[in-house]
Design an enzyme around this catalytic site. Structure first.
Site, short mmCIF file in Angstrom:
data_model
loop_
_atom_site.label_atom_id
_atom_site.label_comp_id
_atom_site.label_asym_id
_atom_site.label_seq_id
_atom_site.Cartn_x
_atom_site.Cartn_y
_atom_site.Cartn_z
N GLY A 169 0.78 -1.32 0.11
CA GLY A 169 0.07 0.12 -0.03
C GLY A 169 0.77 1.18 -0.07
O GLY A 169 0.28 2.31 -0.41
N PRO B 52 4.56 -5.47 -0.76
CA PRO B 52 4.65 -4.27 -1.55
C PRO B 52 4.58 -4.49 -3.14
O PRO B 52 4.92 -5.65 -3.58
CB PRO B 52 5.91 -3.43 -1.33
CG PRO B 52 6.80 -4.95 -0.89
CD PRO B 52 5.73 -5.89 -0.43
N TYR C 150 -9.02 5.34 -12.48
CA TYR C 150 -8.90 5.87 -11.36
C TYR C 150 -8.58 7.50 -11.57
O TYR C 150 -8.11 8.10 -10.65
CB TYR C 150 -7.74 5.32 -10.54
CG TYR C 150 -7.60 3.86 -10.54
CD1 TYR C 150 -8.67 3.21 -10.05
CD2 TYR C 150 -6.51 3.27 -11.13
CE1 TYR C 150 -8.43 1.81 -9.98
CE2 TYR C 150 -6.43 1.79 -11.09
CZ TYR C 150 -7.59 0.97 -10.45
OH TYR C 150 -7.43 -0.14 -10.41
N CYS D 284 -12.33 2.80 -29.22
CA CYS D 284 -13.54 3.73 -29.38
C CYS D 284 -14.29 3.93 -28.05
O CYS D 284 -15.59 3.30 -27.73
CB CYS D 284 -14.52 2.71 -30.50
SG CYS D 284 -13.90 2.99 -31.70
N1 LLP Z 1 -1.65 -7.19 -0.74
C1 LLP Z 1 -2.75 -6.98 -1.19
C2 LLP Z 1 -3.56 -8.08 -0.39
C3 LLP Z 1 -3.48 -6.26 -2.04
O1 LLP Z 1 -4.79 -6.35 -2.44
C4 LLP Z 1 -2.64 -5.33 -2.92
C5 LLP Z 1 -3.17 -4.58 -3.92
C6 LLP Z 1 -1.34 -5.50 -2.38
C7 LLP Z 1 -0.98 -6.36 -1.55
C8 LLP Z 1 -0.43 -4.48 -3.13
O2 LLP Z 1 -0.75 -3.04 -3.10
P1 LLP Z 1 0.53 -2.10 -3.43
O3 LLP Z 1 1.61 -2.02 -2.50
O4 LLP Z 1 0.84 -2.34 -4.79
O5 LLP Z 1 -0.46 -0.62 -3.13
N2 LLP Z 1 -5.02 -1.32 -9.79
C9 LLP Z 1 -4.84 -0.44 -8.91
C10 LLP Z 1 -4.38 -0.89 -7.51
C11 LLP Z 1 -4.85 -2.09 -6.85
C12 LLP Z 1 -4.33 -2.66 -5.68
C13 LLP Z 1 -5.05 -3.88 -5.48
N3 LLP Z 1 -4.47 -4.64 -4.27
C14 LLP Z 1 -3.88 0.71 -9.60
O6 LLP Z 1 -3.40 0.87 -10.49
O7 LLP Z 1 -3.71 1.94 -8.50
#
Ligand code: LLP
Length: 422
Positions: free
Chosen positions: A239, A275, A317, A343
């Site tokens: 996150g 991450p 987003y 399109c």
């Molecule tokens: N762990 C879990 C359980 C998750 O659901 C996610 C992301 C992560 C880790 C990794 O999160 P990160 O470190 O990448 O923030 N498509 C969206 C982001 C969706 C994230 C879904 N879950 C975007 O393009 O911003």
């Protein structure tokens, strides 16, 4: 920090001239930098050096095998959410004992495959899922290590479509139900409920929500220990956000690590992080060519050969990605929307950008697309997925080639009764 630069009208990834590459492989294409991927992983690993921390790269962010393999070689584990991702992580050389399986909808078949592989931990999100896992573990003669994903009801202040830790989100076990869920898990055969898991959202740009969530996890840990549970693992999810705009200042991995240490360093627990974006986002660019410009009634458009099918984030987003022209033209800067050929009115890469009018064939670079770029792609409008290139120093490899139309259509069939028999 990344390893892409525009120099004298050419775009380089590390020491590879991508302008030249664009002529041989065609555009659009994704390019990833090994040095950037490795740097991000190392920075994070270094920040957590004193802790028993397994960094499980969240494969969904960029699931290219070569990207996973690059990180696996640095020591990364994997956070997976499907059997497909399990397959990828193992194929890329991630040891099973460094794999955690997240997600609300694991199926019986997926659980069995992960049990057979011997993964480190299942992050379980409901009692029903626990019961299914217990059954699968009994049938296959395994014991499943389980962390229960709890929903701390924290507002991570992120886009509503990527918030996961609020009460109204589908994820995790309701906070007040968590102690009861651990009691239940303890009674189930072949389940070792040894961990607490959270993931409160993505692209989080402030440490405060993590701080609140970590304090809640610590409280839950104490409650569970007092109730006789043996909690030996804490999975803190992913996150942490990245800068999508120049001058955006964000908490560093070191600041984040300091927070984790304050909350948990004294506990005898194995820690996991998941991450995705933090490692992959800045390590990727999308190289695209201008097809033509079009001056509309109310707006000017630069139509490029990359579209929402390659990069969904802007339309999904309202995400901002920096876009640069590799060889800027002379002349007055005008305002443009940079759009693809698909399109859909929502097919844009960037809006209200300023630059002199480019010419057909000019290269455009879209930055910070190494995470949730190619992995969110589709073949809508029967478009062929963009190839992916991995650069390492002055070498490059095509790590996903462009498919051809026969491959794309080959998955489909026209039933006999629809075939023209004349
Ligand atoms: N762990 C879990 C359980 C998750 O659901 C996610 C992301 C992560 C880790 C990794 O999160 P990160 O470190 O990448 O923030 N498509 C969206 C982001 C969706 C994230 C879904 N879950 C975007 O393009 O911003």
């Amino acid at each position: 920090m990344h390893h892409f630069r525009i120099e004298n009208g050419q775009i380089f990834a590390e020491n590879v001239d991508l302008s030249q590459l664009a002529e041989t492989i065609g555009t659009p294409f994704y390019c990833y930098s090994s040095a950037t991927l490795e740097r991000h992983y190392k920075l994070l690993a270094e920040a957590f050096r004193e802790l028993d921390m397994t960094i499980c790269y969240s494969v969904k962010a960029n699931s290219n095998l070569a990207v996973i393999a690059t990180l696996a070689r640095q020591g990364a584990g994997a956070d997976i959410v499907s059997q497909g991702e399990l397959h990828r992580a193992l194929a890329a050389g991630v040891p099973a004992e460094k794999i955690v399986f997240s997600g609300v909808g694991k199926t019986d078949a997926e659980m069995r495959a992960a049990l057979q592989a011997g993964i480190a931990q299942f992050n379980v999100e409901s009692i029903a899922e626990l019961e299914m896992l217990s059954q699968c573990a009994q049938d296959t003669g395994h014991t499943a290590n389980v962390a229960l994903r709890v929903n701390p009801d924290v507002d991570a202040g992120t886009h509503e479509k990527i918030s996961t830790g609020k009460a109204e989100n589908k994820f995790g076990i309701a906070w007040e139900d968590a102690p009861g869920a651990f009691d239940k898990a303890r009674q189930l055969p072949n389940i070792n409920a040894c961990g607490i898991d959270i993931h409160i959202g993505s692209q989080i740009t402030d440490l405060a929500p993590f701080d609140i969530a970590f304090k809640k996890v610590r409280e839950l840990y104490e409650t569970l220990c007092a109730a006789g549970h043996n909690i030996t693992a804490l999975d803190l999810g992913g996150g942490l956000g990245v800068p999508y705009e120049p001058d955006q200042s964000l908490p560093s991995p070191q600041d984040y690590a300091a927070l984790v240490k304050t909350a948990f360093a004294d506990l005898p627990c194995r820690l996991f992080l998941e991450p995705g974006r933090l490692i992959a986002a800045n390590a990727g660019i999308l190289v695209s060519s201008v097809i033509r410009t079009k001056k509309g009634q109310a707006k000017n458009f630069i139509i490029v050969d990359a579209a929402m099918t390659e990069l969904m984030r802007p339309t999904l987003y309202d995400a901002h990605h920096e876009i640069a022209v590799v060889t800027p033209r002379a002349g007055e800067a005008l305002q443009w929307d940079i759009v693809g050929p698909v399109c859909e009115t929502g097919d844009f890469i960037g809006t209200n950008r300023h630059m002199p009018e480019p010419e057909a064939g000019d290269l455009l670079v879209v930055y910070t697309v190494g995470a949730y770029g190619a992995s969110l792609g589709s073949s809508y409008n029967t478009r062929l997925a963009a190839p992916e290139i991995l650069v390492q120093g002055d070498q490059y490899d095509i790590v996903r080639r462009r498919p051809d139309y026969d491959e794309l259509l080959g998955l489909e069939a026209i039933p006999d009764h629809l075939k023209n028999t004349e």
